[in-house]
Design a protein around this motif. Structure first.
Motif, PDB file in Angstrom:
ATOM      1  N   GLN A 216      -2.136   2.970  -7.254  1.00  0.00           N
ATOM      2  CA  GLN A 216      -3.191   2.145  -6.653  1.00  0.00           C
ATOM      3  C   GLN A 216      -2.783   0.689  -6.570  1.00  0.00           C
ATOM      4  OE1 GLN A 216      -6.480   2.782  -5.358  1.00  0.00           O
ATOM      5  NE2 GLN A 216      -5.277   4.630  -5.024  1.00  0.00           N
TER       6      GLN A 216
ATOM      7  N   HIS B   2      -2.249   3.395  11.565  1.00  0.00           N
ATOM      8  CA  HIS B   2      -1.258   4.439  11.415  1.00  0.00           C
ATOM      9  C   HIS B   2      -0.487   4.237  10.117  1.00  0.00           C
ATOM     10  CE1 HIS B   2       0.551   1.603  14.503  1.00  0.00           C
ATOM     11  NE2 HIS B   2       1.028   1.233  13.342  1.00  0.00           N
TER      12      HIS B   2
ATOM     13  N   LEU C 291      -1.410   8.479  -3.760  1.00  0.00           N
ATOM     14  CA  LEU C 291      -2.764   8.334  -4.286  1.00  0.00           C
ATOM     15  C   LEU C 291      -2.772   7.866  -5.739  1.00  0.00           C
ATOM     16  CD1 LEU C 291      -4.331  11.510  -2.731  1.00  0.00           C
ATOM     17  CD2 LEU C 291      -4.585   9.134  -2.009  1.00  0.00           C
TER      18      LEU C 291
ATOM     19  N   PRO D 262       0.847  -1.191   0.000  1.00  0.00           N
ATOM     20  CA  PRO D 262       0.000   0.000   0.000  1.00  0.00           C
ATOM     21  C   PRO D 262       0.880   1.238   0.000  1.00  0.00           C
ATOM     22  CG  PRO D 262       0.062  -0.991   2.179  1.00  0.00           C
ATOM     23  CD  PRO D 262       1.004  -1.774   1.323  1.00  0.00           C
ATOM     24  N   TRP D 263       1.171   1.741  -1.153  1.00  0.00           N
ATOM     25  CA  TRP D 263       2.032   2.910  -1.196  1.00  0.00           C
ATOM     26  C   TRP D 263       1.251   4.128  -0.733  1.00  0.00           C
ATOM     27  CZ3 TRP D 263       7.029   2.372  -1.599  1.00  0.00           C
ATOM     28  CH2 TRP D 263       7.545   1.213  -2.225  1.00  0.00           C
ATOM     29  N   PRO D 264       1.855   4.964   0.039  1.00  0.00           N
ATOM     30  CA  PRO D 264       1.150   6.169   0.483  1.00  0.00           C
ATOM     31  C   PRO D 264       1.141   7.199  -0.644  1.00  0.00           C
ATOM     32  CG  PRO D 264       3.335   6.079   1.462  1.00  0.00           C
ATOM     33  CD  PRO D 264       3.190   4.841   0.646  1.00  0.00           C
TER      34      PRO D 264
ATOM     35  N   MET E 281      -0.161   5.080   6.688  1.00  0.00           N
ATOM     36  CA  MET E 281      -0.685   6.058   5.734  1.00  0.00           C
ATOM     37  C   MET E 281      -0.863   5.429   4.356  1.00  0.00           C
ATOM     38  SD  MET E 281      -1.379   8.706   7.365  1.00  0.00           S
ATOM     39  CE  MET E 281      -1.584  10.042   6.181  1.00  0.00           C
ATOM     40  N   GLY E 282      -0.025   4.442   4.064  1.00  0.00           N
ATOM     41  CA  GLY E 282      -0.155   3.762   2.783  1.00  0.00           C
ATOM     42  C   GLY E 282      -1.539   3.158   2.648  1.00  0.00           C
ATOM     43  N   LEU E 283      -1.938   2.495   3.683  1.00  0.00           N
ATOM     44  CA  LEU E 283      -3.244   1.855   3.681  1.00  0.00           C
ATOM     45  C   LEU E 283      -4.335   2.902   3.500  1.00  0.00           C
ATOM     46  CD1 LEU E 283      -3.882  -1.081   3.982  1.00  0.00           C
ATOM     47  CD2 LEU E 283      -4.409  -0.663   6.380  1.00  0.00           C
TER      48      LEU E 283
ATOM     49  N   ALA F 277      -4.099   5.759   2.067  1.00  0.00           N
ATOM     50  CA  ALA F 277      -4.073   6.278   0.702  1.00  0.00           C
ATOM     51  C   ALA F 277      -4.818   5.339  -0.230  1.00  0.00           C
ATOM     52  CB  ALA F 277      -2.629   6.431   0.247  1.00  0.00           C
ATOM     53  N   GLN F 278      -4.708   4.050   0.046  1.00  0.00           N
ATOM     54  CA  GLN F 278      -5.339   3.072  -0.826  1.00  0.00           C
ATOM     55  C   GLN F 278      -6.833   2.942  -0.591  1.00  0.00           C
ATOM     56  OE1 GLN F 278      -3.593   1.544  -3.234  1.00  0.00           O
ATOM     57  NE2 GLN F 278      -1.762   2.656  -2.551  1.00  0.00           N
TER      58      GLN F 278
END
Ligand code: ATP
Ligand code: ATP
Ligand code: MG
Ligand code: MG
Lengths: 335, 332, 302, 569, 346
Positions: free
Chosen positions: A266, E235, A263, A259-261, E237-239, E241-242
């Protein structure tokens, strides 16, 4: 170029329980050499149960390999005695996954730092001990007066984690095995700790084996990477290459799932095939049952194919390339 | 469970029985006492028997019981006899056999022990669970404390107090005996009722003290379980406290409790030795007590073996029952 | 900035309450522990003050009037054999506690040693110790005690030998408990860290693991004290043990064999019975309290 | 190891209901345990005449100790037929029958006697094989016995049932059919001559029902008994105060004997209950078992008469009476019970003079200390006597259920006189006495009933085993003294009415006192509570009946029970 | 009343403007929620005046440092705060009912029915000795006692299918399932009664990336199906964002910023949020770590004024004295920072 720690064809098999005794291959034919004069950061990645902790425990001498041997400066770690043993203990250190469990709840956190100093006779006086501790704590961004004299449960996870890293700093080992050192810490602290680790490598020439399933951090901190799946090496090589252009379907899935932060980046299109319960055919490619590109030939375990000077994958998709023997794994890893 | 496990457990069971029988064989023989002589002494003392030439008599009895043989020979013979479940004759109740002595007394004890153990287990476990359950009303939780204090009352003292105050002073319950004097045991309800009435005080003497031990262990377990995520999650699901208590909390805390059950039998039997005597119940405790006093070692080892085997069997049984209670063990 | 005059308020220091305050606060929450400790304290005071002020001779027969109910002269009354029960209770409480402490201590100590040996070194040592414990567990302890106590020379049967007899078979429980605790404990990471810090096996046992087992050791110890006190009573019931000594069990049983209740000498058995209940009950409460203390899930933040 | 197993006796059909006021309920249980189902008197060990078996078996004669006379029973007469006590003739009662209807004949008696000679396990084996020469039956009702030496006490000691001694006659027809008559349990099958049949027996109780064809009624020995059913309840070592409570509740009609305190309280709490002496102390009748502090004369320092005397001087008999027996005069200085004939002996001038001389009942700690010093003892730091650095071990071996009150008091008295005394109530106490490893024992003199010979004979050298060698038949003193032996040998063939016997016996008693062979402490009383709620005519000091003692469990207990009358409640 | 305009849900491809125009009333509104823990060392205000609203179908991410009160908020909304904690005030309104005001019985009823909670430790959240099925059935029975057996079972099967699990799981025990499966069982339980609000407290922190992705995709799909509002606590942030539509940032028990996810990542307002975002690793900026300097304050001794001011690069004097309110900026963003005092829209 002398080797500090060397794994020679090491396998670890657990035979769990008396009932339904079904062997689990936690690590399969692993060979790895860490050289004394080439400090590097190597990431060992892979999902849960892939054998990462097993590898760490083997390196630390806490469990014995089922097959193969582990050499410290050319000597089998099992037969180390006296001086050598003490040196091995001192020079190969670890930062463990769980920042709470490493503290003995009975003692104040100072215990963690004073014991190794005492045992390894790192200082000559009380004052020197204090100085060293203060120095190490400051290096990880802690105010000594904030943490010393407290019990572990009185500190935050980040503080505890950093004391752990401070302990590693204090000892200045030659090799630091960091097993998921930041898995339980939030993003900002994570950055702090990893930065400290990297400084350790850079400034003090400590080799670090960074064990994680979090490829984002691996990407940032490491030089090279080994991707494990069910005890076997799937892909290995330069961290940039492996993460940016993964070649093994498992690595691809892994990278795709990060899960890359960001946007714009995806979660990928790779569908996830559920992991089936139970063990698969031990002779086959371990990833076969989940692999979207599985072929008949995958029923025989593939060897590593060299894709690049610093990249190799154990997958028949690349069978045009040259094979590399398991024992040459280290050659693939840049330092 | 596969056959290997079953064989292993059975082998361990056999080992326990062998070890227990060996201990039980040698320990009484370590004492320099002579059971047969003591039996005559006892008789002489109470005037039940006027002696002729006691030494000759003793020698002839020794021979009859095989006690004149070397100890190892006795031991082998003894092991062989055990395999055949033949413990020989009682020295003090000759010509009764040990098996008869045991068979005569076991029914009394089993009834009492079963009732008391089950009752104290159930009451103690429930109270313990409640004591650790923060949702329970305070008064209910506080019941546990007196029971814990009562663990400090040895059953025999409890028995003495109950006998005197409840039996004698208040005349609420009979003062002893297994059933009313002059009744002949039969299968009628009237007899059963009479029997039960006579068991109340002995049972209470055993129960009141032991409830607390179950409370203690269950409470400890309960405290641990109470913090478990699944109990919290059950609450998140909106289940009623009663259901959470029953299905999520007690059921889990109960598991280790069950292991304690088999072991408790050992302690309970010890207490029964004194309580049965206090109440004049002809159970295995009384038989053991009398045998100890008479140094009647065939009976002692018969009974001790019997109890040991019973406990070992119970433990074995639990090993097999445990998976039924705990699915994790079943498949693991 | 117009608010320059406002000083940056220092984050005020959190005052860590002093240790006694914390202990007291903890005791207020853990009522069982508090109650148990209070009783033990009272008993200790009773015994200590008693031992200082009372003539121990009065605890033995023919030293006082006979069969006197409690009065000003004899606050606890006297018994059939002419003991001053106040003296007997003081001495008896002490002796009973002594047997309990000694037997419990020895049993627990042996249990600790064996439990550690077994769990820490594993292998055949572990199998041997564990098997022996499991084999001995179902064997009724009282019987063995009776036989051993019965074969001793009467003059050798003292409070100390009595404690030894009880201790003889009091180690299996602690061994198994400690063993299982060490087994889980040694998997904890702080043990691994200690190894990495160059601590020897012995050092790990003594300094890293042992301190953490204190609540379990305390619980095992309490259980052993129970067993010891009960055993001393049962041996008295069977006519064994140092019967002349005013052990609580001995007093209770000699009262019982003289038909004290029936003859109306209620104070004679009730006083020692009450003391025994207090000692053991208080220990049970403490045990319960420790249970809570040992359990990190319920141990509240300090 | 084959043998017919004794087992519970379970009535085949429900027993007939017998109302409480026609039943007699007795609380009893031998202190060890009983062999359920064993009713055959020859199955030993296992059989006991106590627990109601005395209701099934009858002797040739009983003895009424308080009437000082024989009570003919199966025999109409048993008489020595010559002056030197070497021949004896028994005439059986022609009415006597077994429960199977057959007659009790001389064949049964001969079988009974010959059995004693044949089987080592039988209690009178020694007497019969040492003393009896011939046994013959000239006719169905006559038996003649001849002896190898004068046996003036054979008739009383062996052939007469009193207290717990004496022989009962067994049925030849049944016994001889058994494979081994000393191992057949008997159960409810064995024919017997007594008034009651055993109908049920388990660990809790034993039930006897009255036979309607008891020969003794027809023979005029007894009226038809009123007690229809006797229930002997096994109290299985239940504490005595609980038994007392059950008595108070009228659950029991009588019970085992009690301590003075307890019976006193029983009488207080239930006015229906009486003792041998009514409601007055000492409540009991004299048993044949006066208790002494025995000493093992074969081990140091008890081989020293000064030490023995010192111990004797430390015993305060007045305090014993006061503390333990509420002032009743129980403490004694004689090794025998003061039954009429023996009391006469004790009061004889010869004995009185010796008593004066040796003062065996004296309490004098100072004298005691002097003697100890004379014997080479010094007081150690703890005030206890020691010699060569060794504290004198004065542990008293005793039995808790009967000496629970006396022994601790006695030990404390010795302790106050500087002896390191303690009590061993362990189950090994008796063994220690027999083996002679320990020094001091509390034990009775179960010997003399009629004349002092048997009591004095306990100390004859022929029984004096070395220390460590088992002492035969409770001869724990291990005393040897030729002078004393000569005195005994001289009076043995003499009848007790012989003046020569009396002077010889007195002289021997003098030696007993002089040498302090043991320290007589108390007379033994049997304080049996008798509940008059349902039954009267219990024996008592005022109502001696046939003169037997009042214990329902003794051989003569059958006479007590068959003599009871309903109270109308 | 502020509502968040952004929604990323692919399913309701309604133009944003339309959503804003319809202005549906919020399913959840939290107002001034306050929680305090009473410890030996003093009182810790774990939630301080927390207010926000959520509409059906919305996904809100809740981030913040460890100990900032995220779990406390979730528990407070479930009214599951245990001693020594206490809810001191505020309202949690769902569908017109204030949960805080309900009695025990009513609250029990609201749980799972109106508001469901997916726990952090899914590994241990299932009763090891009960079949999964029974644990689902008892949840339904507790709320719908009269529903016939077959209907209950169908409901459970449906829930299992929704989370991509084989109905065979119904008959299994927890230990027979993998971590991801257990987590999905918890989700299935959470949606059994189609609640309007689902709170997921770090539902995947113990899972590896692949499984984590599977689970998050499941939540996403299920949420679409029942159109519930979701609060995702974590916590990572990647998650966020997804997954989420909007992000709320907590600091020391207070909400310091709520913005749409895009605004949060591109233009965070609160200095703490800025630091947080800038500390994130990225594929493009390898080797750069920027943590937030300094330590999170202890709740027991909060700095005066804005709790963040000791670590804040932009701290002003007001910040040391006056605690900033959560104010609404343009675009319906809300920030609690004196830097924006001037930009407030009312
Ligand atoms: N002591 C053990 N006994 C039996 N099996 C074990 C043991 N330790 C590990 N295993 C098994 O070996 C395999 C590898 O485990 P390992 O702990 O090395 O995984 P990991 O990669 O560290 O996983 P995670 O990310 O969950 O920490 C797993 O299948 C695990 O179940
Ligand atoms: N039972 C409790 N007793 C005392 N203080 C508590 C308790 N539970 C939580 N706290 C305190 O409340 C504050 C908020 O805790 P909370 O668990 O809500 O944080 P969080 O944001 O969920 O952290 P994490 O990211 O670590 O899960 C913390 O400072 C914590 O120390
Ligand atoms: Mg791991
Ligand atoms: Mg949280």
């Amino acid at each position: 170029m002398s080797s500090l720690l060397e794994l020679r064809n090491v396998s670890k098999v657990y035979t769990k329980g008396l009932i339904n005794a079904q062997p689990t291959v936690a690590l399969r034919q692993m060979s790895l050499t860490l050289n004394e004069d080439e400090p590097t950061i190597l990431t060992v990645a892979g999902e849960s149960g892939s054998g990462k902790t097993t590898l760490a425990m083997l390196l630390l001498g806490f469990i014995d390999p089922t097959v193969g041997e582990i050499l410290y400066k050319g000597k089998n770690i099992k037969s180390l005695t006296g001086e050598d043993r003490l040196a091995y203990r001192r020079e190969v250190q670890a930062v463990f996954q769980d920042p709470f469990a490493v503290f003995n709840p009975f003692y104040k956190v100072d215990h963690l730092l004073t014991v190794p100093i005492r045992q390894f006779k790192l200082s000559k006086s009380k004052a020197e001990t204090q100085d060293r501790i203060h120095e190490a704590l400051t290096a990880v961004g802690l105010r000594p007066e904030d943490v010393l004299g407290r019990f572990p449960h009185q500190l935050s996870g980040g503080q505890r984690q950093r004391i752990n890293v401070a302990r590693a700093l204090l000892l200045r080992p030659r090799l630091l095995i960091a097993d998921e050192p930041v898995s339980m810490v939030d993003a900002s602290l994570r950055a702090n700790i990893l930065e400290t680790l990297r400084k350790l490598q850079r400034d003090y020439g400590v080799s670090i084996i960074y064990i994680t399933h979090d490829l984002t951090t691996a990407f940032h901190i490491a030089r090279s990477i080994v991707v494990l799946y069910r005890g076997g090496v799937m892909e290995a090589g330069d961290v940039d290459r492996v993460i940016k252009t993964p070649q093994h379907p498992y690595t691809q899935l892994l990278v795709d799932s990060i899960p890359w932060p960001n946007l714009d980046q995806q979660w990928g299109e790779h569908p996830i095939i559920a992991r089936e319960a139970g063990g698969s055919d031990p002779g086959a490619c371990p990833f076969m049952s989940r692999c979207p590109k599985a072929m008949d030939i995958c029923k025989v375990r593939p060897p590593l194919y060299q894709l690049d000077r610093h990249q190799a994958a154990a997958c028949y998709l690349h069978d045009k390339q040259a094979e590399v023997g398991d024992e040459r794994l280290s050659d693939l890893l840049p330092v | 469970m596969n056959t290997k496990i079953i064989v292993q457990r059975l082998a361990f069971f056999a080992l326990v029985v062998w070890a227990a029988s060996t201990i039980v064989f040698f320990v009484p023989r370590l004492s320099p006492r002579n059971a047969i002589r003591e039996r005559f002494g006892e008789l002489a003392r109470t005037g039940g028997f006027s002696p002729g030439d006691i030494e000759k008599l003793i020698a002839s009895m020794q021979q009859q019981f095989g006690l004149d043989k070397p100890i190892w020979e006795q031991y082998w013979q003894y092991l062989g006899n055990i395999l055949r479940m033949d413990f020989g004759y009682s020295l003090s109740r000759y010509p009764m056999t040990v098996t008869e002595v045991i068979m005569q007394s076991v029914p009394w004890t089993i009834g009492l022990l079963l009732v008391t153990t089950v009752l104290s287990f159930v009451i103690g476990t429930l109270l313990g669970a409640v004591a650790a359950w923060p949702k329970a009303p305070a008064w209910l939780r506080s019941i546990a404390t007196p029971f814990i204090l009562l663990t400090g009352v040895p059953p025999i003292i409890m028995g003495i107090l109950l006998l005197f105050f409840v039996g004698f002073r208040m005349k609420l319950l009979p003062l002893g005996g297994a059933y009313s004097v002059g009744l002949v045991p039969n299968w009628s309800w009237a007899f059963f009722a009479d029997l039960m009435v006579h068991q109340i005080l002995p049972a209470l003497s055993l129960i009141l003290g032991s409830v607390g031990t179950w409370v203690l262990s269950m409470r400890g377990m309960g405290i641990t379980i109470q913090g478990e995520d699944y109990v919290n999650f059950a609450e998140h699901k909106g289940l009623s406290p009663g259901r959470i208590f029953r299905d999520y909390y007690v059921r889990n805390a109960l598991l280790p409790q069950v292991t304690g059950l088999a072991l408790a039998i050992g302690t309970v039997v010890t207490s029964a030795v004194v309580v049965e005597q206090l109440f004049g119940l002809p159970g295995i405790g009384t038989a053991l007590n009398l045998a100890i006093r008479a140094n009647d070692f065939p009976v002692i080892y018969g009974i001790v073996l019997f109890i040991t085997i019973a406990i070992a069997l119970l433990m074995l049984l639990l090993e097999f029952i445990y998976p039924v209670l705990d699915p994790r063990i079943r498949t693991n | 900035m117009t608010l320059a005059s406002i000083q940056t308020p220092m984050a005020q220091e959190i005052k860590q309450p002093t240790a006694p305050v914390l202990v007291l606060r903890y005791l207020r929450r853990n009522k069982g522990l508090a109650f148990g400790l209070a009783i033990l304290l009272a008993l200790t005071l009773f015994t200590v003050i008693g031992l200082i002020t009372i003539d121990p001779k009065k605890a033995y027969p023919l030293s006082a009037a006979f069969k006197q109910p409690p009065s000003l002269k004899y606050p606890f009354g006297t018994d059939f054999f002419g003991r001053d029960l106040l003296a007997a209770m003081v001495l008896g409480t002490w002796q009973t506690a002594f047997i309990g402490l000694l037997a419990g201590g020895i049993g627990t100590l042996v249990g600790i040693i064996l439990g550690f040996t077994s769990a820490y070194f594993g292998g055949w040592v572990d199998s041997a110790i564990r098997t022996i414990c499991q084999i001995l567990t179902p064997v009724p302890v009282l019987l063995i005690q009776v036989v051993v106590a019965g074969s001793l020379d009467k003059r050798d049967v003292t409070i100390v030998t009595m404690a030894m007899i009880v201790a003889m078979l009091a180690w299996m429980g602690p061994t198994l408990v400690i063993r299982s605790q060490v087994l889980t404990m040694k998997e904890r990471q702080f043990v691994a860290v200690a190894k990495l810090s160059g601590v020897s096996d012995m050092g790990i046992i003594m300094k890293e693991i042992l301190p953490n087992l204190l609540p379990f050791i305390a619980a095992a110890f309490v259980a052993q004290v129970f067993m010891a006190v009960f055993a001393s009573l049962y041996l008295a019931v069977l006519g064994l043990g140092p019967l002349r000594e005013p052990l609580l069990g001995n007093i209770i049983w000699s009262a019982q064999s003289q038909g004290a209740f029936f003859n109306g000498w209620w104070w004679w058995p009730l006083e020692p019975a009450f003391a025994m209940i207090l000692i053991l009950g208080a220990l049970a409460l403490v045990n319960m309290g420790l249970d809570e203390l040992a359990n990190p899930r319920v141990r509240r933040t300090e | 190891q084959e043998g017919p197993a004794p087992s519970e006796i379970v009535p085949e059909s429900p027993l007939p209901e017998v109302p409480r006021n026609e039943s007699l309920i007795l609380a009893w249980g031998v202190s060890a345990s009983s062999s359920i189902g064993t009713t055959n008197p020859w199955t030993l060990p296992g059989y006991t005449h106590q627990e109601g078996n005395n209701l099934m078996w009858e002797p040739l004669m009983y003895f009424g100790i308080y009437e000082n006379d024989y009570i003919p029973w199966l025999a109409d007469s048993v008489e020595y037929t010559n002056d030197d006590f070497t021949a004896l003739e028994i005439k059986l009662n022609p009415n006597a029958t077994w429960s199977d209807g057959t007659q009790v004949t001389s064949a049964d008696v001969v079988y009974t006697f010959e059995g004693q000679q044949t089987y080592e396990t039988l209690p009178y084996h020694t007497q019969f094989s040492n003393l009896v020469d011939t046994i013959s039956a000239p006719d169905d009702l006559t038996v003649e016995v001849t002896f190898t030496q004068p046996s003036p006490r054979f008739k009383f000691e062996v052939l007469t049932a009193k207290f717990d001694t004496g022989i009962v006659i067994v049925p030849e027809s049944w016994m001889s059919e058994q494979e081994d008559p000393t191992q057949a349990p008997g159960r409810d099958e064995i024919p017997h001559s007594g008034p009651y049949d055993i109908v049920a027996w388990n660990a809790n109780q034993k039930i006897f029902d009255l036979r309607d064809d008891w020969w003794a009624v027809e023979a005029g020995r007894m009226d038809e008994p009123a007690v229809e059913r006797v229930v002997v309840v096994n109290i299985l070592n239940q504490p005595i105060d609980t038994v007392a409570q059950r008595l108070v509740n009228n659950e029991f009609d009588s019970s085992v004997d009690m301590r003075a305190q307890i019976i006193g309280n029983i009488l207080d709490q239930n006015p229906d209950i009486q003792s041998w002496t009514g409601t007055e102390s000492p409540y009991g009748y004299l048993d044949w078992w006066p208790n002494s502090l025995w000493m093992n004369l074969k081990i140091e320092p008890f081989d020293d008469a000064r030490v023995r005397k010192a111990i004797s001087l430390a015993v305060n008999r007045d305090l014993i009476n006061e503390v333990l027996y509420e002032g009743a005069e129980i403490a004694t200085i004689y090794p025998f019970p003061l039954y009429p004939n023996l009391e006469e002996f004790a009061n004889s001038p010869e004995v009185k003079a010796l008593e004066e001389e040796y003062n065996p009942g004296e309490y004098n700690p100072e004298r005691s200390a002097e003697l100890m010093e004379e014997a080479g003892f010094t007081r150690g730091g703890d005030g206890l006597w020691e010699k060569d650095g060794q504290t004198l071990d004065a542990t008293i071996q005793a039995f808790e259920n009967i000496h629970g009150d006396l022994a601790p008091v006695l030990a404390e008295m010795l302790r106050q006189a500087g002896f390191d005394s303690n009590v061993n109530f362990g189950t090994d106490a008796y063994q220690n006495m027999v083996d002679g490893k320990a020094g001091l024992y509390l034990f009775g003199h179960g010997a003399s009933l009629y004349d002092p010979f048997e009591a004095l004979n306990l100390f004859h050298s022929k029984y004096a085993a070395e220390a460590g060698v088992p002492a035969i038949n409770n001869h724990f003193a291990r005393y040897s003294n030729e002078e004393y032996d000569a005195l005994l040998d001289q009076i043995e063939p003499l009848d007790s009415s012989d003046p020569e016997f009396i002077s010889g016996a007195a002289e021997a008693l003098g030696v007993y006192w002089r040498d302090v062979i043991d320290v007589p402490v108390i007379q033994w009383l049997h304080r049996i509570p008798y509940n008059h709620h349902y039954w009267t005519n219990w024996p008592s000091a005022e109502n001696v009946g046939m003169g037997t003692n009042g214990a329902f469990w003794a051989h003569t207990g059958m006479l007590v029970i068959t003599g009871l009358e309903p109270s109308g409640n | 009343m502020v509502t968040l305009a952004t929604s990323r849900s692919q399913a309701n491809a309604v133009p944003q403007s339309t959503v804003a125009a319809l202005e549906p009333s919020p399913v959840l509104s939290v107002e001034n929620l306050e929680v305090t823990y009473y410890t030996d060392l003093g009182r810790a205000r774990a939630l301080d005046q927390v207010s926000f609203t959520l509409r059906a179908g919305q996904k809100l991410g809740m981030v913040g440092e460890s100990g900032s009160g995220k779990s406390t908020l979730a528990l407070a909304m479930m009214r599951m705060i245990k001693p020594p904690g206490r809810i001191e005030g505020g309202r949690v309104v769902i569908g017109g009912t204030d949960l805080i005001g309900l009695d025990e019985q009513g609250m029990r009823h609201a749980r799972l029915n109106k508001i469901a909670y997916i726990p952090q430790g899914a590994m241990n959240s299932l009763n090891p000795v009960m079949r999964i099925g029974s644990q689902m059935v008892d949840a339904v029975k507790a709320h719908l006692p009269d529903e016939p057996r077959s209907a209950v079972q169908e409901r459970c099967y449906h829930a299992l299918r929704s989370v991509d699990l084989d109905p065979g799981v119904f008959r299994m025990y927890a230990h027979e399932l993998s971590g991801g499966m257990k987590q999905r069982v918890c989700i299935a339980i959470g949606i059994l009664l189609r609640p309007s609000v689902i709170i997921a407290d770090e539902p995947t922190s113990a899972l590896d990336v692949v499984t984590q992705r599977q689970v998050m995709e499941t939540i996403d799909r299920v949420q679409d199906e029942i159109n519930a509002a979701v609060i995702l606590i974590g916590h990572d942030m990647g998650l966020m964002a997804q997954f989420v539509d909007a992000v709320a940032v907590m600091y020391a028990g207070r909400l310091v910023e709520i913005s749409s996810v895009r605004e949060m990542f591109t233009d965070p307002k609160h200095p703490y949020a800025q630091a947080l975002i800038s500390s994130l690793p990225n594929l493009d900026n390898k080797g750069v770590f920027k943590g937030i300097p300094g330590l999170a304050p202890s709740l027991l001794r909060l700095p005066s004024g804005c709790a963040f001011h000791p670590r804040c690069p932009n701290a002003m004097e007001t910040c040391t004295a006056v605690s900033p309110d959560l104010l609404t900026l343009a675009n319906n963003r809300r920030v609690a920072c004196h830097l924006y005092d001037a930009e407030t829209v009312s």
